[in-house]
Design a protein around this motif. Structure first.
Motif, PDB file in Angstrom:
ATOM      1  N   LYS A 207       0.880  -1.043  -0.029  1.00  0.00           N
ATOM      2  CA  LYS A 207      -0.043  -0.061   0.132  1.00  0.00           C
ATOM      3  C   LYS A 207       0.735   1.481  -0.041  1.00  0.00           C
ATOM      4  CE  LYS A 207      -3.025  -1.281   3.410  1.00  0.00           C
ATOM      5  NZ  LYS A 207      -4.145  -1.150   4.256  1.00  0.00           N
ATOM      6  N   LYS A 208       2.063   1.258   0.335  1.00  0.00           N
ATOM      7  CA  LYS A 208       3.013   2.256   0.121  1.00  0.00           C
ATOM      8  C   LYS A 208       3.477   2.754  -1.361  1.00  0.00           C
ATOM      9  CE  LYS A 208       5.020   1.860   4.668  1.00  0.00           C
ATOM     10  NZ  LYS A 208       6.220   1.913   5.553  1.00  0.00           N
ATOM     11  N   SER A 209       3.184   1.434  -2.406  1.00  0.00           N
ATOM     12  CA  SER A 209       3.547   1.695  -3.646  1.00  0.00           C
ATOM     13  C   SER A 209       2.055   2.384  -4.419  1.00  0.00           C
ATOM     14  CB  SER A 209       4.174   0.478  -4.256  1.00  0.00           C
ATOM     15  OG  SER A 209       4.092   0.487  -5.605  1.00  0.00           O
ATOM     16  N   LEU A 210       2.556   3.009  -5.664  1.00  0.00           N
ATOM     17  CA  LEU A 210       1.288   3.478  -6.343  1.00  0.00           C
ATOM     18  C   LEU A 210       0.980   2.441  -7.442  1.00  0.00           C
ATOM     19  CD1 LEU A 210       2.258   7.274  -6.757  1.00  0.00           C
ATOM     20  CD2 LEU A 210       0.675   6.211  -5.195  1.00  0.00           C
ATOM     21  N   ALA A 211       1.702   1.459  -7.481  1.00  0.00           N
ATOM     22  CA  ALA A 211       1.517   0.422  -8.569  1.00  0.00           C
ATOM     23  C   ALA A 211       0.571  -0.726  -8.277  1.00  0.00           C
ATOM     24  CB  ALA A 211       2.849  -0.204  -8.945  1.00  0.00           C
ATOM     25  N   GLY A 212      -0.115  -1.087  -9.000  1.00  0.00           N
ATOM     26  CA  GLY A 212      -1.396  -2.071  -8.807  1.00  0.00           C
ATOM     27  C   GLY A 212      -2.380  -1.718  -7.943  1.00  0.00           C
ATOM     28  N   SER A 232      -2.799   9.251   1.751  1.00  0.00           N
ATOM     29  CA  SER A 232      -2.672   8.299   0.743  1.00  0.00           C
ATOM     30  C   SER A 232      -3.425   8.594  -0.625  1.00  0.00           C
ATOM     31  CB  SER A 232      -2.479   6.997   1.194  1.00  0.00           C
ATOM     32  OG  SER A 232      -2.331   6.133   0.171  1.00  0.00           O
ATOM     33  N   LEU A 233      -2.840   8.161  -1.716  1.00  0.00           N
ATOM     34  CA  LEU A 233      -3.741   8.374  -2.897  1.00  0.00           C
ATOM     35  C   LEU A 233      -4.427   7.206  -3.179  1.00  0.00           C
ATOM     36  CD1 LEU A 233      -0.933   9.972  -5.136  1.00  0.00           C
ATOM     37  CD2 LEU A 233      -2.935  11.327  -4.252  1.00  0.00           C
ATOM     38  N   VAL A 234      -4.110   6.171  -2.308  1.00  0.00           N
ATOM     39  CA  VAL A 234      -4.603   4.725  -2.752  1.00  0.00           C
ATOM     40  C   VAL A 234      -6.061   4.461  -2.142  1.00  0.00           C
ATOM     41  CG1 VAL A 234      -4.167   2.288  -2.194  1.00  0.00           C
ATOM     42  CG2 VAL A 234      -2.251   3.826  -2.442  1.00  0.00           C
ATOM     43  N   TYR A 235      -6.836   4.346  -3.258  1.00  0.00           N
ATOM     44  CA  TYR A 235      -8.143   3.930  -2.991  1.00  0.00           C
ATOM     45  C   TYR A 235      -8.554   2.663  -2.817  1.00  0.00           C
ATOM     46  CZ  TYR A 235     -13.352   5.096  -3.631  1.00  0.00           C
ATOM     47  OH  TYR A 235     -14.682   5.241  -3.392  1.00  0.00           O
ATOM     48  N   SER A 236      -8.091   1.531  -3.546  1.00  0.00           N
ATOM     49  CA  SER A 236      -7.943   0.339  -3.518  1.00  0.00           C
ATOM     50  C   SER A 236      -6.901  -0.372  -4.004  1.00  0.00           C
ATOM     51  CB  SER A 236      -9.145  -0.194  -4.508  1.00  0.00           C
ATOM     52  OG  SER A 236      -9.024  -0.024  -5.820  1.00  0.00           O
ATOM     53  N   TYR A 237      -6.545  -1.689  -3.723  1.00  0.00           N
ATOM     54  CA  TYR A 237      -5.174  -2.105  -4.064  1.00  0.00           C
ATOM     55  C   TYR A 237      -5.404  -3.595  -4.343  1.00  0.00           C
ATOM     56  CZ  TYR A 237      -5.147  -4.039   1.055  1.00  0.00           C
ATOM     57  OH  TYR A 237      -5.506  -4.356   1.841  1.00  0.00           O
ATOM     58  N   GLY A 238      -4.295  -4.125  -4.654  1.00  0.00           N
ATOM     59  CA  GLY A 238      -4.489  -5.989  -4.977  1.00  0.00           C
ATOM     60  C   GLY A 238      -4.778  -6.014  -6.622  1.00  0.00           C
ATOM     61  N   HIS A 239      -4.482  -4.863  -7.286  1.00  0.00           N
ATOM     62  CA  HIS A 239      -4.923  -4.944  -8.729  1.00  0.00           C
ATOM     63  C   HIS A 239      -3.589  -5.290  -9.678  1.00  0.00           C
ATOM     64  CE1 HIS A 239      -8.665  -3.206  -7.884  1.00  0.00           C
ATOM     65  NE2 HIS A 239      -8.136  -2.083  -7.159  1.00  0.00           N
ATOM     66  N   ARG A 240      -3.867  -6.093 -10.662  1.00  0.00           N
ATOM     67  CA  ARG A 240      -2.706  -6.394 -11.594  1.00  0.00           C
ATOM     68  C   ARG A 240      -2.409  -5.491 -12.581  1.00  0.00           C
ATOM     69  NH1 ARG A 240      -2.244  -9.635 -16.397  1.00  0.00           N
ATOM     70  NH2 ARG A 240      -0.342 -10.711 -16.566  1.00  0.00           N
ATOM     71  N   ASN A 241      -3.540  -5.158 -13.255  1.00  0.00           N
ATOM     72  CA  ASN A 241      -3.618  -3.987 -14.249  1.00  0.00           C
ATOM     73  C   ASN A 241      -4.787  -3.382 -14.714  1.00  0.00           C
ATOM     74  OD1 ASN A 241      -2.079  -2.463 -16.315  1.00  0.00           O
ATOM     75  ND2 ASN A 241      -2.074  -4.183 -17.846  1.00  0.00           N
ATOM     76  N   VAL A 242      -5.224  -2.352 -14.106  1.00  0.00           N
ATOM     77  CA  VAL A 242      -6.489  -1.675 -14.267  1.00  0.00           C
ATOM     78  C   VAL A 242      -6.308  -0.713 -15.347  1.00  0.00           C
ATOM     79  CG1 VAL A 242      -8.302   0.062 -13.461  1.00  0.00           C
ATOM     80  CG2 VAL A 242      -7.145  -1.683 -11.785  1.00  0.00           C
ATOM     81  N   GLN A 243      -7.458  -0.949 -16.603  1.00  0.00           N
ATOM     82  CA  GLN A 243      -7.429  -0.097 -17.850  1.00  0.00           C
ATOM     83  C   GLN A 243      -8.885   0.422 -17.935  1.00  0.00           C
ATOM     84  OE1 GLN A 243      -5.517  -1.507 -21.183  1.00  0.00           O
ATOM     85  NE2 GLN A 243      -3.433  -1.536 -20.010  1.00  0.00           N
ATOM     86  N   GLY A 244      -9.870   0.107 -17.131  1.00  0.00           N
ATOM     87  CA  GLY A 244     -11.217   0.477 -17.486  1.00  0.00           C
ATOM     88  C   GLY A 244     -11.826   1.029 -16.020  1.00  0.00           C
ATOM     89  N   LEU A 245     -12.235   2.147 -16.158  1.00  0.00           N
ATOM     90  CA  LEU A 245     -13.025   2.951 -14.880  1.00  0.00           C
ATOM     91  C   LEU A 245     -14.475   3.400 -15.398  1.00  0.00           C
ATOM     92  CD1 LEU A 245      -9.906   4.979 -13.618  1.00  0.00           C
ATOM     93  CD2 LEU A 245     -10.844   2.720 -12.698  1.00  0.00           C
ATOM     94  N   ALA A 246     -15.308   3.038 -14.758  1.00  0.00           N
ATOM     95  CA  ALA A 246     -16.809   3.812 -15.177  1.00  0.00           C
ATOM     96  C   ALA A 246     -17.655   3.806 -13.847  1.00  0.00           C
ATOM     97  CB  ALA A 246     -17.254   3.103 -16.359  1.00  0.00           C
ATOM     98  N   TRP A 247     -18.441   4.442 -13.695  1.00  0.00           N
ATOM     99  CA  TRP A 247     -19.451   4.827 -12.760  1.00  0.00           C
ATOM    100  C   TRP A 247     -20.842   4.842 -13.204  1.00  0.00           C
ATOM    101  CZ3 TRP A 247     -15.109   7.499 -13.135  1.00  0.00           C
ATOM    102  CH2 TRP A 247     -14.250   7.372 -11.968  1.00  0.00           C
ATOM    103  N   ASP A 248     -21.693   3.871 -12.408  1.00  0.00           N
ATOM    104  CA  ASP A 248     -23.023   3.631 -12.739  1.00  0.00           C
ATOM    105  C   ASP A 248     -24.094   5.008 -12.307  1.00  0.00           C
ATOM    106  OD1 ASP A 248     -23.690   3.164  -9.855  1.00  0.00           O
ATOM    107  OD2 ASP A 248     -23.664   1.061 -10.320  1.00  0.00           O
ATOM    108  N   GLY A 249     -25.371   4.767 -12.611  1.00  0.00           N
ATOM    109  CA  GLY A 249     -26.472   5.619 -12.165  1.00  0.00           C
ATOM    110  C   GLY A 249     -26.356   6.014 -10.590  1.00  0.00           C
ATOM    111  N   GLU A 250     -26.004   5.033  -9.743  1.00  0.00           N
ATOM    112  CA  GLU A 250     -25.951   5.409  -8.453  1.00  0.00           C
ATOM    113  C   GLU A 250     -24.485   5.729  -7.854  1.00  0.00           C
ATOM    114  OE1 GLU A 250     -28.613   5.353  -6.299  1.00  0.00           O
ATOM    115  OE2 GLU A 250     -29.664   5.042  -8.121  1.00  0.00           O
TER     116      GLU A 250
END
Length: 385
Positions: A207-212, A232-250
């Motif tokens: 969680k100290k790294s900005l990667a993943g 910290s900028l970290v919102y969630s972690y344990g990711h391999r490679n995130v390239q898609g972000l979107a929000w639903d109606g809620e």
């Protein structure tokens, strides 16, 4: 890359922006859904519960908007309906008139160093673009991945429409693979960024790294109010490679993630949660790790950009060469993933919600991993349900 010569007008606009956006609720409700590259709605009135999408959808390719794009990656929708499209490999940006298909050279982002999967990646407009005309870019340099903003001025000569970059975040680890790169402003007007673990698996759990990670920050690159850890900028972690972000109606955040050899994932993102990599891949039912809402074999997906249109998540697949649809019922999938366009247009990199039952879809066959066809790469307009 920070330039002291950034215009006074830019500095003033940024001060106003930061003052208005650096505090407030982390996940305000009742605003419109967005996809990466689109400015969110600022309506504060709560919307009624959306009608559920159909279990089965449909896709029709209405037209080819433009073609002849080279190594396209990031896309941002301008208020007048045009698109800004970035080239991963050479760092250039073009404006695409979606009515005529005409391409206009906007300029290039200085300092972009293409190697492997790195280069000019995600693009996003400031949530106050109407007043500050800021374009944000996530890109790879010789030393790191970073996020910078610059004024976009279409009144200047072609090829000279981008101002000097103002770096808001640097030192995101880089690699020849797994650089993440998608950025998007959320309904809370905070900037979110998906990063990759660069092939160094352990970074995803550090969680100290900005990667993943998925990062959440103010428009000037500071940790946003309401983050799991205040400094910290970290919102969630344990990711391999995130390239898609979107929000639903809620205003729930969804993210697409590349798996290793077994499962690609569509995840519902909650602040502070651990999404498992490299301990688990796909659904594991293991305490302490969040399972994906949907998953695919890696040969069928390799998901990049995602968008939410009329209650369904649409996922652009690279290796899988198809467009996936996952209809949502709140926080769950209403039905299993449904595939469209299998193999017809090759690798698919980015998809944006265009409203009115339409999507913009960006192909990606000139990225050295695809098989280019005459006219590649192109933007397609889709009619979807």
């Amino acid at each position: 890359m920070r330039r002291t010569s950034v215009a006074t007008a830019l500095a003033a606009a940024v001060l106003v922006l930061a003052a208005g956006c650096s505090s407030g609720p982390a996940q305000p409700r009742g605003q419109g859904a967005t996809s990466a590259g689109q400015a969110p709605s600022t309506t504060s009135t709560a919307s009624p519960k959306a009608q559920l999408p159909p279990a089965k959808g449909s896709v029709r390719v209405a037209r080819t908007v433009t073609d002849g794009l080279k190594s396209p990656w990031g896309v941002a929708a301008l208020p007048e309906g045009a698109l800004l499209v970035g080239s991963r490999d050479d760092g250039s940006v073009v404006r695409v008139d979606t009515a005529t298909g005409r391409k206009t050279s906007v300029g290039s982002v200085p300092g972009v160093a293409h190697q492997g999967e790195g280069g000019l990646l995600g693009l996003a407009l400031s949530p106050t673009y109407a007043s500050d005309h800021l374009l944000y870019a996530y890109f790879t340099t010789e030393s790191d991945n970073r996020i910078a903003r610059m004024i976009y001025d279409p009144q200047r000569p072609e090829g000279q429409q981008l101002g000097a970059p103002d770096t808001i975040l640097r030192s995101i680890p880089k690699g020849s693979v797994h650089n993440g790169g998608r950025i998007a402003f959320g309904p809370d007007r905070m900037l979110y960024a998906g990063t990759g673990e660069t092939g160094e698996r352990g970074l995803a759990q550090d969680k100290k790294s900005l990667a993943g990670k998925i990062l959440r920050m103010t428009p000037d690159g500071q940790p946003a109010y309401g983050n799991p850890e205040a400094d910290s900028l970290v919102y969630s972690y344990g990711h391999r490679n995130v390239q898609g972000l979107a929000w639903d109606g809620e205003n729930r955040l969804w993210a697409a993630e590349f798996g290793q050899d077994t499962w690609d994932e569509l995840n519902l993102i909650e602040p502070g949660e651990n999404y498992g990599w490299p301990v688990v891949e796909g659904r594991a039912g293991k305490a302490g790790y969040v399972d994906p809402v949907a998953q695919w074999k890696t040969s069928e997906a390799s998901p990049s950009g995602i968008a939410i249109q009329d209650g369904s998540v649409w996922i652009a697949a690279l290796r899988g060469e198809r467009l996936w649809r996952v209809p949502l019922d709140g926080t769950k999938a209403l039905a299993g993933p449904e595939a469209f366009l299998g193999g017809r247009y090759g690798r698919l990199r980015t998809v944006l919600a265009a409203g009115g039952g339409k999507l913009w879809l960006l192909t990606n066959n000139t990225d050295s991993r695809g098989t280019p066809r005459p006219g590649d790469d192109r933007v397609l307009e889709l009619d979807v349900t």
